[in-house]
Design a protein around this motif. Structure first.
Motif, PDB file in Angstrom:
ATOM      1  N   ASN A 193      -7.259  19.613   0.614  1.00  0.00           N
ATOM      2  CA  ASN A 193      -6.425  18.777  -0.173  1.00  0.00           C
ATOM      3  C   ASN A 193      -6.094  17.431   0.870  1.00  0.00           C
ATOM      4  N   ASN A 227      -7.279  19.474   5.557  1.00  0.00           N
ATOM      5  CA  ASN A 227      -6.492  18.333   5.270  1.00  0.00           C
ATOM      6  C   ASN A 227      -6.302  17.465   6.417  1.00  0.00           C
ATOM      7  N   ASN A 232      -8.905  19.617  10.396  1.00  0.00           N
ATOM      8  CA  ASN A 232      -7.650  18.671  10.544  1.00  0.00           C
ATOM      9  C   ASN A 232      -7.683  17.584  11.649  1.00  0.00           C
TER      10      ASN A 232
END
Ligand SMILES: *[C@@H]1O[C@H](CO)[C@@H](O)[C@H](O)[C@H]1NC(C)=O
Ligand SMILES: *[C@@H]1O[C@H](CO)[C@@H](O)[C@H](O)[C@H]1NC(C)=O
Ligand SMILES: *[C@@H]1O[C@H](CO)[C@@H](O)[C@H](O)[C@H]1NC(C)=O
Ligand SMILES: *[C@@H]1O[C@H](CO)[C@@H](O)[C@H](O)[C@H]1NC(C)=O
Ligand SMILES: *[C@@H]1O[C@H](CO)[C@@H](O)[C@H](O)[C@H]1NC(C)=O
Ligand SMILES: *[C@@H]1O[C@H](CO)[C@@H](O)[C@H](O)[C@H]1NC(C)=O
Ligand SMILES: *[C@@H]1O[C@H](CO)[C@@H](O)[C@H](O)[C@H]1NC(C)=O
Ligand SMILES: *[C@@H]1O[C@H](CO)[C@@H](O)[C@H](O)[C@H]1NC(C)=O
Length: 830
Positions: A451, A470, A494
């Motif tokens: 996401n 993410n 990340n």
């Protein structure tokens, strides 16, 4: 109303009757088992001992079968009063979690002796999940006329129709599933008029077209399992009346659509499984009269649009599985009227549009899977509305791969509402943004990966946590104490910075740690040695360095995959790696390791032999961990997940792009199970070991960009699975034979070796009129093998080795049960 009541009553009568008889059978066998007050009959004792003599019992399960008191022996039950043996239960203690090797060992084998027929009073016989040799004797059991319960499932019997079982007129339970019987007629079944339970799943009944006619004559039949029986037709019958049926499983067949016409007479049905059929009719009529229907499984059945609207009228439904059909359109609001629904799976269809608010009213919902659809919009009604009662119940929520947007910008001030319900939450691959939500400590399995969540990460208490892909960007705080349950942690892809905090060492239950593709730097914390159960470690693409020896020397006996590529590790390759008996993937590429390749790598036993255990271990690991492993093989990056590993185990050593010197140790050729070897871009010298062919599963060999020399050993021609070979930029010399079919390789490269000659490098070699064969004993390759079309060679060869066990039906079903078990374990009961 009256009609419905009437039907309900009759259904209750059936159910009560059915439970009572089950209870009778069960209690009869519990109290009589091992009753010390009963003396064993001499003749029956002798029969049992004769039976035991011909049985092969590798794990000594019948060790208690000694002495006079045969009623006390394991698996034997006697009648309280007469002392007759009435129960023989030798079911193999197999469960879906049993490793294949143990499963083999726990099974009884050998011959089933005639003496068994001396147990004339036997009521209950269970030989299931064993594997006897005289497998054609199914009819033999027809002589045990007092039997009420007979279970021979999964026990290796083969043969034709067991007509003699027609004599078992007292039988209530018959389970002969998963045997290799060629059954052309089921007439014999119609004599078993007391039968309540019948399981013939996995038998080939394609020739027994009278199956429906026969089932129709069994007045007490309450539960019928005919899964995967190759049913594609049935003889028409005038009147279908087996209305006592409560459970019907016809999954994985090719039922003709006319089948569903007679479903309306199955008025007592509570559970129906038609998954994995090809259903073309709309099933409109089928569910009309099923006023007791609670569990309906219709996944993978080609169902189309109207289906869900139709089922919204079946108000008794508690479990509904419509996964992977062709249902399009919106989820109807009427779904809110299925107020008893506990379990709903609509994944893998074409549902689009917003989630209906009425979902929030389903107060009994525990398991909701809407993944893999085209839903969009917000999830406010589902997650954000604290007065929607679904939130108080839900244990499992999976909305993966939808287009559910960011609540943040819509209703809830920039964040996913706090996730305060459930124990499994999967919201992966959506468009959620904003900071990480507050997450309840009750959640055991959390997947928010892929996401656009940002911000910092607070340690959360759960067992499985995937926040990969993410935009989490802060340092990892040093407060991972109190996470005593965390087993899987994935923070890969990340923008995390700083060091790996030393409190990671208190994650003592951790099995999988993925920190790949971040900006982490500094030394590995020494405390990592406390993580004794690590199986997968992937820290690739960071700026890490530090002492691997101490860590590897103290922990990690379970390590199966160690991926440290593209970091700043330096110094000699640690000796401690050689003690990792379960290591199958070692990726140290793109670091600054110096020194030579260790001889003791030849002792990495999980790569020495690829066998069932290795296969099972690695598959299990990747399944439990749920994360695919990203590796460079054959020149490109591949994700290895369970699908690949069911068939093929990944075994790989990648030491490329370091500063390694010395020769390729010949001990490396011990690794008979290795599939990918990359030593490219180092400073290795010396020759390719002569017996390179010993690594006979090698698919890819990259030795490019070194200082290797000598002729290419003849034996390399025996590597029949090889489809990628890169020897470029070395000092090899000798002939490269011409080949017209190099395109069947994914790659083959010899460039940058000034001593090599012949196509594709040069048109020919000096003095080239000599036929190729003459060069053979001087060590040149005969490149015939290059013409063979390697992929084919690999498939044939690999499945020749692993095929029989992998395709064995019993094993396969155990394997898939195993995976189901895992799923169940992770997601809990719903
Ligand atoms: C059989 O024996 C058990 C205990 O030994 C007793 O509880 C049970 O009532 C007996 N059953 C009959 C039918 O006598
Ligand atoms: C028969 O035995 C198998 C295990 O071997 C078990 O799974 C199955 O439920 C048994 N069938 C019945 C009717 O009890
Ligand atoms: C159903 O009808 C058949 C005749 O078509 C009969 O033989 C059978 O006994 C009936 N079964 C039940 C359960 O009533
Ligand atoms: C099924 O229900 C319909 C009406 O809904 C009725 O006409 C029919 O007789 C019923 N069939 C059976 C077998 O009960
Ligand atoms: C919240 O849920 C309650 C109860 O289901 C419902 O009445 C209300 O309309 C919902 N509110 C919103 C904004 O969806
Ligand atoms: C490999 O293991 C064997 C037996 O454990 C041992 O004797 C041998 O020295 C080891 N080889 C290397 C190179 O460490
Ligand atoms: C071997 O490693 C090098 C450098 O890491 C890489 O470029 C190459 O593609 C790899 N070879 C294979 C066959 O994967
Ligand atoms: C072989 O290796 C060299 C050097 O690593 C590389 O440039 C080349 O692309 C590789 N060839 C193939 C076909 O992968």
């Amino acid at each position: 109303m009256g009609m419905i009541m009437g039907r309900k009553t009759s259904f209750l009568v059936v159910l009560v009757h059915w439970y009572l008889s089950l209870a009778t059978i069960l209690c009869m066998f519990t109290y009589c088992h091992g009753n010390p007050n009963v003396l064993c009959r001499k003749r029956e004792r002798a029969a049992l001992l004769t039976f035991k003599e011909s049985i092969v019992d590798p794990s000594n399960q019948l060790s208690s079968w000694i002495g006079e008191e045969c009623c006390m022996w394991k698996g034997i039950g006697c009648d309280n009063i007469t002392g007759h043996v009435i129960q023989l239960n030798l079911r193999s203690p197999y469960d879906p979690y049993t490793a294949y090797e143990d499963f083999e060992r726990l099974r009884l084998g050998g011959l089933v002796n005639d003496s068994l027929l001396g147990l004339k009073h036997l009521h209950y016989l269970d030989l299931s999940s064993n594997c006897f040799e005289d497998t054609t004797i199914l009819s033999f059991f027809g002589h045990l006329q007092n039997l009420r319960y007979l279970n021979l499932s999964h026990a290796c019997f083969v043969g034709g129709s067991p007509h003699q079982l027609a004599n078992l007129s007292n039988l209530h339970y018959l389970d002969i599933s998963d045997l290799s019987l060629q059954i052309d007629n089921l007439e014999w079944l119609s004599h078993l008029s007391l039968l309540e339970f019948l399981d013939m799943s996995y038998l080939n009944l394609s020739k027994a077209s009278n199956w429906l006619q026969v089932m129709n004559m069994l007045p007490s039949l309450a539960e019928l399992h005919l899964s995967a029986c190759e049913l594609d037709k049935y003889d028409p019958i005038p009147y279908v009346n087996f209305s006592s049926l409560v459970v019907l499983d016809l999954s994985s067949n090719w039922l003709p659509d006319s089948t569903f016409d007679w479903f309306q007479s199955l008025t007592s049905l509570v559970t129906l499984d038609l998954s994995e059929n090809y259903i073309q009719s709309p099933l409109q009529a089928a569910f009309q009269n099923m006023s007791c229907m609670r569990n309906l499984y219709l996944s993978y059945s080609n169902l189309s649009s109207t289906m869900l609207n139709l089922l919204c009228n079946v108000s008794t439904l508690e479990r509904l599985d419509l996964a992977y059909n062709n249902i399009q359109g919106v989820i109807p609001d009427a779904i809110g009227s299925l107020s008893r629904l506990r379990y709903l799976v609509l994944s893998g269809n074409g549902f689009e549009g917003k989630l209906p608010r009425s979902l929030g009213n389903l107060c009994n919902m525990q398991f909701l899977d809407l993944s893999d659809n085209k839903l969009w919009g917000d999830v406010y009604g589902l997650l954000g509305n604290s007065s929607a009662c679904i939130v108080g119940n839900l244990k499992h929520l999976d909305l993966t791969l939808n287009k559910l947007s960011d609540l943040a910008q819509n209703q809830i001030h920039g964040s996913i509402p706090s996730l305060s319900f459930g124990n499994t939450i999967i919201l992966a691959s959506n468009n959620f943004s904003g900071p990480l939500p507050l997450i309840s400590s009750r959640i055991r399995y959390l997947d928010l990966s892929n996401n656009s969540l940002h911000g910092s990460l607070s340690p959360l208490i759960c067992e499985h946590k995937d926040l990969s892909k993410n935009l989490l960007s802060e340092e990892l705080h040093d407060c991972w104490m109190n996470n005593s349950q965390l087993e899987v942690l994935n923070l890969g892809s990340n923008k995390l910075t700083g060091k790996i905090p030393s409190s990671f060492g208190s994650l003592s239950t951790l099995m999988s740690l993925s920190l790949y593709k971040n900006n982490l730097s500094g030394d590995l914390p020494l405390s990592l040695q406390n993580c004794q159960y690590l199986e997968i470690v992937d820290m690739s693409e960071n700026h890490l360095l530090g002492n691997l020896s101490i860590w590897l020397g103290h922990s990690s006996a379970n390590l199966a995959a160690l991926v440290l590529r593209s970091n700043r590790f330096h110094g000699n390759i640690p000796q401690e790696l050689c003690h990792l008996n379960l290591l199958q993937v070692m990726d140290l590429a793109h670091n600054k390791f110096t020194g030579s390749i260790l001889r003791c790598f030849g002792n990495l036993s999980a790569m020495v032999r690829l066998d069932q255990d290795t296969l099972a271990y690695f598959s299990e690991i990747l399944t439990v961990h749920g994360n695919p492993l990203s590796l460079v093989t054959k020149g490109t990056e591949h994700e290895y997940n369970t699908i690949d590993t069911i068939g093929l185990v990944t075994t790989s050593i990648d030491l490329s792009s370091n500063d390694l010197i010395g020769e390729i140790p010949k001990e490396l050729t011990n690794l008979n199970g290795l599939r990918y070897l990359n030593l490219s871009n180092n400073q290795l010298h010396g020759k390719i070991p002569d017996n390179i062919n010993a690594m006979n599963l090698l698919e890819s060999l990259d030795l490019s960009m070194n200082n290797l020399t000598g002729v290419i050993p003849q034996s390399i021609a025996n590597l029949t699975f090889l489809s990628y070979l890169n020897l470029s930029y070395n000092n090899f010399y000798g002939r490269i034979p011409s080949s017209t079919q190099l395109q069947s390789f994914s790659a083959l490269s010899f460039i940058g070796n000034h001593g090599l000659c012949g196509p594709p490098l040069t048109p020919n070699c000096v003095g080239d009129d000599t036929p190729l064969e003459l060069h053979q004993d001087s060590g040149w390759i005969d490149m015939k093998w290059f013409y063979m079309g390697m992929p084919f060679g690999f498939v044939v060869g690999f499945w020749g080795v692993f095929g029989p066990p992998a395709f064995n039906k019993a094993w396969r079903s155990a394997f898939f049960k195993f995976f189901n078990g895992i799923k169940y374990k992770l997601f809990g009961d719903a």
